[in-house]
Design an enzyme around this catalytic site. Structure first.
Site, PDB file in Angstrom:
ATOM      1  N   SER A 114      -2.501   5.641  -2.247  1.00  0.00           N
ATOM      2  CA  SER A 114      -1.109   5.923  -2.599  1.00  0.00           C
ATOM      3  C   SER A 114      -0.230   5.089  -1.684  1.00  0.00           C
ATOM      4  O   SER A 114      -0.660   4.694  -0.593  1.00  0.00           O
ATOM      5  CB  SER A 114      -0.807   7.419  -2.391  1.00  0.00           C
ATOM      6  OG  SER A 114       0.582   7.674  -2.427  1.00  0.00           O
ATOM      7  N   TYR A 140      -1.327  15.867   2.497  1.00  0.00           N
ATOM      8  CA  TYR A 140      -1.671  14.962   1.395  1.00  0.00           C
ATOM      9  C   TYR A 140      -1.595  13.504   1.850  1.00  0.00           C
ATOM     10  O   TYR A 140      -2.517  12.713   1.604  1.00  0.00           O
ATOM     11  CB  TYR A 140      -0.742  15.184   0.211  1.00  0.00           C
ATOM     12  CG  TYR A 140      -0.912  14.154  -0.884  1.00  0.00           C
ATOM     13  CD1 TYR A 140      -1.993  14.229  -1.761  1.00  0.00           C
ATOM     14  CD2 TYR A 140      -0.013  13.098  -1.025  1.00  0.00           C
ATOM     15  CE1 TYR A 140      -2.179  13.280  -2.748  1.00  0.00           C
ATOM     16  CE2 TYR A 140      -0.190  12.144  -2.020  1.00  0.00           C
ATOM     17  CZ  TYR A 140      -1.270  12.234  -2.880  1.00  0.00           C
ATOM     18  OH  TYR A 140      -1.448  11.276  -3.858  1.00  0.00           O
TER      19      TYR A 140
END
Length: 360
Positions: free
Chosen positions: A145, A158
């Protein structure tokens, strides 16, 4: 209808979002598929669609919650029991969780997220990579990400798991450099999937700028097939975010991401002045990043070192930081101007020649 490649791709998280779009691309190119997700029903329906639309010859469905202990080992055992050779592994499955780490988030959900995003990805990679190396052939795509390269308050755990995935992937790339096995990291920005709803972040500002999962999947697929080490889908804007994450102070990045991950204001409320200031500051930073992506590669090693030193020496306050970054970027671009001017003029000249030929 394709005739098939004889190769097999295993995709986790294949029932929706980026994983489903990646599975579709493999199906279109004639791969046999192993589809892994929690929902057997969704995977069965998807398998029927692929067989009908693309003539996919063999599709194996494995319903498995990959956040459970030794889930990766169980998937591997099922694949081996069916005598399937996995030529491409796609570690797409992952979840997020939104909120203040100390007071808002639930530990059991965080523990499951760490297991899925880190332990399962690592074990899946280890098991299938061993077989790929024995054949000296194979490809792996790991979903990281853009948050993997920047601190992200309100999604701290996360972002930490994705930082692990990115670092892990880049380390393996070096270990595999003398083999025919490649591994690629996909670093998308916020994407229009069910991710934010499941994470409890559906009303955050960042959801106003989500990207098309079809575009993200295609960028990841192309990079995987080309054997690239990483890909950041989404053009110049996201590339500039990437560059800034490497050179801007972490305190600044954390504050910017805190604002992007904050809740949207109610329609009748006026946003706090500080949010406007961050918005303007970040807009300037994006422009600076775009300029940097143009000029940085053409800059001498001395100027690059000078640039990095100045950024690291910047003050902690936002105004000082942005001022220092912008001043340095301007100086860098000016220094690079002499190197880029000639190339730009050549491109313009070629374009004019083409236009003249078309007109004639």
């Amino acid at each position: 209808m394709n005739t098939g490649t004889g190769k097999t791709a295993l995709i986790t998280g294949a029932s929706s979002g980026i994983g489903q779009e990646l599975a579709k691309l493999f199906a279109q190119d004639g791969y046999n598929l192993v589809l892994v997700a929690r929902s057997d029903d969704k995977l069965d329906r998807l398998a029927e669609v692929f067989k009908s639309n693309y003539g996919t010859q063999e599709i194996t469905v494995i319903g498995k919650d990959l956040a459970t202990e030794d889930a990766a080992q169980d998937v591997y055992n099922q694949v081996k029991a069916k005598d399937i050779t996995v030529d491409v592994l796609v570690n797409d499955a992952g979840v997020g969780l939104y909120g203040l780490f100390a007071t808002d988030t639930d530990w059991e959900r965080e523990k499951a997220m760490i297991h899925l995003n880190v332990l399962t990805v690592t074990q899946m990679t280890k098991l299938f990579l061993y077989d790929m190396l024995a054949r000296n052939e194979g490809k792996i795509l790991n979903l990281a990400s853009l948050l993997s390269i920047t601190p992200t308050p309100l999604m701290a755990v996360y972002a930490g798991t994705k930082a692990y995935v990115y670092n892990f992937t880049q380390s393996l790339i070096n270990e595999l450099k003398d083999t025919n096995v490649t591994i690629t990291a996909l670093l998308p920005n916020a994407t229009d999937t069910d991710f934010f709803n499941k994470a409890g972040a559906e009303n955050t500002k960042v959801t106003d700028e989500v990207q098309d999962p079809v575009m993200v999947a295609k960028a990841g697929y192309d990079a995987l097939m080309a054997g690239k080490s990483k890909v950041v889908p989404g053009g110049f804007k996201n590339k500039s975010y990437e560059v800034l994450s490497y050179v801007a102070p972490q305190e600044t990045l954390a504050a910017v991401m805190r604002d992007k991950m904050s809740q949207k204001p109610e329609p009748e409320e006026k946003e706090p002045t500080i949010s406007l200031a961050w918005g303007i500051g970040f807009g300037i930073a994006v422009i600076a990043g775009i300029a940097l992506t143009i000029g940085y590669k053409n800059t001498s090693d001395f100027q690059k070192a000078k640039y990095r030193y100045k950024v690291k020496s910047a003050g902690n306050s936002l105004s000082d930081t942005l001022s220092s970054v912008l001043d340095t970027v301007v100086e860098t671009v000016v220094d690079a101007y002499q190197n880029t001017k000639a190339k730009a003029e050549q491109i313009v000249a070629k374009t004019e020649d083409v236009e003249e030929e078309i007109a004639a």
